[in-house]
Design a protein around this motif. Sequence first.
Motif, PDB file in Angstrom:
ATOM      1  N   GLY A 146      -5.768   9.387 -11.237  1.00 15.32           N
ATOM      2  CA  GLY A 146      -4.595   9.671 -10.426  1.00 15.32           C
ATOM      3  C   GLY A 146      -4.237   8.579  -9.435  1.00 15.32           C
ATOM      4  N   ALA A 147      -5.113   7.604  -9.243  1.00 12.17           N
ATOM      5  CA  ALA A 147      -4.807   6.493  -8.336  1.00 12.17           C
ATOM      6  C   ALA A 147      -3.851   5.517  -9.021  1.00 12.17           C
ATOM      7  CB  ALA A 147      -6.089   5.781  -7.912  1.00 12.17           C
ATOM      8  N   THR A 148      -3.174   4.698  -8.221  1.00 10.22           N
ATOM      9  CA  THR A 148      -2.207   3.746  -8.756  1.00 10.22           C
ATOM     10  C   THR A 148      -2.841   2.372  -8.886  1.00 10.22           C
ATOM     11  OG1 THR A 148      -0.318   4.928  -7.831  1.00 10.22           O
ATOM     12  CG2 THR A 148       0.012   2.603  -8.361  1.00 10.22           C
ATOM     13  N   GLY A 165      -7.423   1.182 -17.626  1.00  7.30           N
ATOM     14  CA  GLY A 165      -6.822   1.992 -16.560  1.00  7.30           C
ATOM     15  C   GLY A 165      -6.259   3.294 -17.086  1.00  7.30           C
ATOM     16  N   ARG A 166      -5.622   3.234 -18.262  1.00  3.87           N
ATOM     17  CA  ARG A 166      -5.107   4.469 -18.883  1.00  3.87           C
ATOM     18  C   ARG A 166      -6.249   5.418 -19.193  1.00  3.87           C
ATOM     19  NH1 ARG A 166      -2.338   0.851 -22.167  1.00  3.87           N
ATOM     20  NH2 ARG A 166      -3.450   1.601 -24.004  1.00  3.87           N
ATOM     21  N   ALA A 167      -7.357   4.870 -19.685  1.00  2.00           N
ATOM     22  CA  ALA A 167      -8.506   5.720 -20.026  1.00  2.00           C
ATOM     23  C   ALA A 167      -9.063   6.434 -18.797  1.00  2.00           C
ATOM     24  CB  ALA A 167      -9.600   4.886 -20.691  1.00  2.00           C
ATOM     25  N   MET A 170      -5.304   6.601 -14.691  1.00  2.00           N
ATOM     26  CA  MET A 170      -4.608   6.015 -13.559  1.00  2.00           C
ATOM     27  C   MET A 170      -3.109   5.877 -13.840  1.00  2.00           C
ATOM     28  SD  MET A 170      -7.313   3.036 -12.400  1.00  2.00           S
ATOM     29  CE  MET A 170      -6.707   2.965 -10.700  1.00  2.00           C
ATOM     30  N   ARG A 171      -2.324   5.818 -12.800  1.00  2.00           N
ATOM     31  CA  ARG A 171      -0.910   5.485 -12.900  1.00  2.00           C
ATOM     32  C   ARG A 171      -0.807   3.965 -12.882  1.00  2.00           C
ATOM     33  NH1 ARG A 171       3.180   5.220  -8.011  1.00  2.00           N
ATOM     34  NH2 ARG A 171       5.165   4.985  -9.120  1.00  2.00           N
ATOM     35  N   LEU A 172      -0.110   3.400 -13.851  1.00  2.00           N
ATOM     36  CA  LEU A 172      -0.056   1.949 -14.003  1.00  2.00           C
ATOM     37  C   LEU A 172       1.325   1.409 -13.651  1.00  2.00           C
ATOM     38  CD1 LEU A 172      -1.919   1.467 -17.418  1.00  2.00           C
ATOM     39  CD2 LEU A 172      -2.886   1.661 -15.116  1.00  2.00           C
ATOM     40  N   LEU A 173       1.365   0.471 -12.733  1.00  2.00           N
ATOM     41  CA  LEU A 173       2.572  -0.281 -12.411  1.00  2.00           C
ATOM     42  C   LEU A 173       2.331  -1.740 -12.786  1.00  2.00           C
ATOM     43  CD1 LEU A 173       3.410   1.094  -8.836  1.00  2.00           C
ATOM     44  CD2 LEU A 173       4.132   1.998 -11.064  1.00  2.00           C
ATOM     45  N   ALA A 174       3.393  -2.429 -13.179  1.00  2.00           N
ATOM     46  CA  ALA A 174       3.224  -3.817 -13.586  1.00  2.00           C
ATOM     47  C   ALA A 174       4.409  -4.662 -13.146  1.00  2.00           C
ATOM     48  CB  ALA A 174       3.048  -3.925 -15.096  1.00  2.00           C
ATOM     49  N   PHE A 198       3.351  -3.924  -4.702  1.00  2.00           N
ATOM     50  CA  PHE A 198       2.436  -4.007  -3.559  1.00  2.00           C
ATOM     51  C   PHE A 198       2.444  -2.720  -2.742  1.00  2.00           C
ATOM     52  CE2 PHE A 198       2.817  -8.354  -4.782  1.00  2.00           C
ATOM     53  CZ  PHE A 198       1.613  -8.939  -4.417  1.00  2.00           C
ATOM     54  N   ARG A 199       3.606  -2.164  -2.502  1.00  2.00           N
ATOM     55  CA  ARG A 199       3.701  -0.977  -1.636  1.00  2.00           C
ATOM     56  C   ARG A 199       2.932   0.211  -2.204  1.00  2.00           C
ATOM     57  NH1 ARG A 199       6.905  -1.071   2.656  1.00  2.00           N
ATOM     58  NH2 ARG A 199       8.683  -2.512   2.776  1.00  2.00           N
ATOM     59  N   GLN A 200       2.954   0.401  -3.505  1.00  2.00           N
ATOM     60  CA  GLN A 200       2.395   1.621  -4.086  1.00  2.00           C
ATOM     61  C   GLN A 200       0.980   1.455  -4.645  1.00  2.00           C
ATOM     62  OE1 GLN A 200       5.071   3.797  -6.614  1.00  2.00           O
ATOM     63  NE2 GLN A 200       6.844   3.410  -5.305  1.00  2.00           N
ATOM     64  N   ALA A 201       0.413   0.270  -4.507  1.00  2.00           N
ATOM     65  CA  ALA A 201      -0.904   0.017  -5.094  1.00  2.00           C
ATOM     66  C   ALA A 201      -2.024   0.676  -4.288  1.00  2.00           C
ATOM     67  CB  ALA A 201      -1.155  -1.480  -5.178  1.00  2.00           C
ATOM     68  N   ASP A 202      -2.870   1.407  -4.972  1.00  2.00           N
ATOM     69  CA  ASP A 202      -4.185   1.725  -4.415  1.00  2.00           C
ATOM     70  C   ASP A 202      -5.134   0.566  -4.716  1.00  2.00           C
ATOM     71  OD1 ASP A 202      -3.784   4.422  -3.363  1.00  2.00           O
ATOM     72  OD2 ASP A 202      -3.461   4.976  -5.465  1.00  2.00           O
ATOM     73  N   ILE A 203      -4.961   0.003  -5.907  1.00  2.00           N
ATOM     74  CA  ILE A 203      -5.728  -1.174  -6.307  1.00  2.00           C
ATOM     75  C   ILE A 203      -4.743  -2.160  -6.944  1.00  2.00           C
ATOM     76  CG2 ILE A 203      -7.586  -2.076  -7.764  1.00  2.00           C
ATOM     77  CD1 ILE A 203      -8.759   0.796  -7.749  1.00  2.00           C
ATOM     78  N   LEU A 204      -4.772  -3.392  -6.489  1.00  2.00           N
ATOM     79  CA  LEU A 204      -3.948  -4.461  -7.061  1.00  2.00           C
ATOM     80  C   LEU A 204      -4.870  -5.432  -7.779  1.00  2.00           C
ATOM     81  CD1 LEU A 204      -1.252  -6.109  -7.289  1.00  2.00           C
ATOM     82  CD2 LEU A 204      -1.961  -7.240  -5.163  1.00  2.00           C
ATOM     83  N   THR A 205      -4.599  -5.694  -9.064  1.00  2.00           N
ATOM     84  CA  THR A 205      -5.407  -6.637  -9.828  1.00  2.00           C
ATOM     85  C   THR A 205      -4.517  -7.757 -10.355  1.00  2.00           C
ATOM     86  OG1 THR A 205      -6.961  -6.873 -11.681  1.00  2.00           O
ATOM     87  CG2 THR A 205      -5.260  -5.198 -11.925  1.00  2.00           C
ATOM     88  N   LEU A 206      -4.988  -8.988 -10.239  1.00  2.00           N
ATOM     89  CA  LEU A 206      -4.177 -10.172 -10.519  1.00  2.00           C
ATOM     90  C   LEU A 206      -4.557 -10.812 -11.850  1.00  2.00           C
ATOM     91  CD1 LEU A 206      -4.281 -11.837  -6.981  1.00  2.00           C
ATOM     92  CD2 LEU A 206      -2.758 -10.046  -7.843  1.00  2.00           C
ATOM     93  N   HIS A 207      -3.535 -11.041 -12.685  1.00  2.00           N
ATOM     94  CA  HIS A 207      -3.748 -11.673 -13.995  1.00  2.00           C
ATOM     95  C   HIS A 207      -2.602 -12.621 -14.324  1.00  2.00           C
ATOM     96  CE1 HIS A 207      -7.085  -8.978 -14.392  1.00  2.00           C
ATOM     97  NE2 HIS A 207      -6.286  -7.981 -14.070  1.00  2.00           N
ATOM     98  N   LEU A 208      -2.154 -13.356 -13.311  1.00  2.00           N
ATOM     99  CA  LEU A 208      -1.092 -14.335 -13.475  1.00  2.00           C
ATOM    100  C   LEU A 208      -1.684 -15.711 -13.746  1.00  2.00           C
ATOM    101  CD1 LEU A 208       1.047 -13.320 -10.364  1.00  2.00           C
ATOM    102  CD2 LEU A 208       1.635 -12.851 -12.752  1.00  2.00           C
TER     103      LEU A 208
END
Length: 324
Positions: A146-148, A165-167, A170-174, A198-208
């Motif tokens: 349920g976390a973003t 994350g789907r497994a 979690m709610r996924l934003l990209a 950024f505003r809605q992230a519980d966890i932000l992960t970087l892959h740029l």
Amino acid sequence: MPRAPLRRILVLDDFGDAAPGSADWSGLPVTFLDRKLDEEDLVARLTAEDADAVVLIRERSAFPASLVRRLPGLRLVVTTGMRNRVLDLDACDAAGIAVCGTPSLASPTVELTWGLILSLARGIPQQELLLRQGAWQQGTGLGLEGATLSIAGLGRIGTGVAAIGRAFGMRLLAWSPNMTAATAEAAGAELVDKETLFRQADILTLHLGLGPATRGIIGAAELALMRPGALLVNTARGPLVDQAALIAALRSGHLGGAAIDTHEPEPMTADDPIRQAPNTLLTPHLGYVTQQNFRLYFEGAVECLRAWNEGIPLPRPLNAAAKA
């Protein structure tokens, strides 16, 4: 045109002494270097050894035009993986130096990303240390269901992270500068703008990827948008994030924590201020460092080196000189 066999091959930056046992180097005139050399020392070593081939492990040593021009005897560069942002392919072409790549896996970095997310969210390193000191169940962790999860970048690694994350439910934003809604949807994520990411992230992960447009793309303004207590994970490239702004956000308590696998420079200096920042989990660029990936790297490198010596087409050419 026939190629003369290679005189001396240097494998650079083999910090963990992984290369010798990861492939069959027999019959090849190879030397393994286990520490990083600056440009002056690298020129001196390659010249002294009369080396005409080098194997680069990812982006540990830069190979800019300034270095390439000082190595007139160099004929072949093999870089592990198929992209190396610190290797000047144009300069190699101009000097007639062939450049080849090797196979690689995305999964090791995906796996490490989730190791860091779980460790950060549940405070595993701190809880383990406290337990050894005699404490029991200090504080609470962040559950993932349920976390973003906000994902910056949906290439091979970001897409793999999204699948896990789907497994977890979690709610996924990209988001990334050029991401399409179709790309996000294919990964099971919702495309949002940068501010929402950024505003809605519980966890932000970087892959740029790192380039002029993405260096410092996350600064004080972006970090201020994040929810109090949110977590940041960087297994992509250290300079994506303004380090001073990150340290300030951690020290103020606005960010709940950061897990960082990539740094600049690498190896990290002894006085790097991130070492003293609170609520951090730091690893020494382990994302790609697995037995399976290193076998692919070095077996691929040996394949390129043997192809050169046998006068057959070079596998996985990365520049025009390698295709000639």
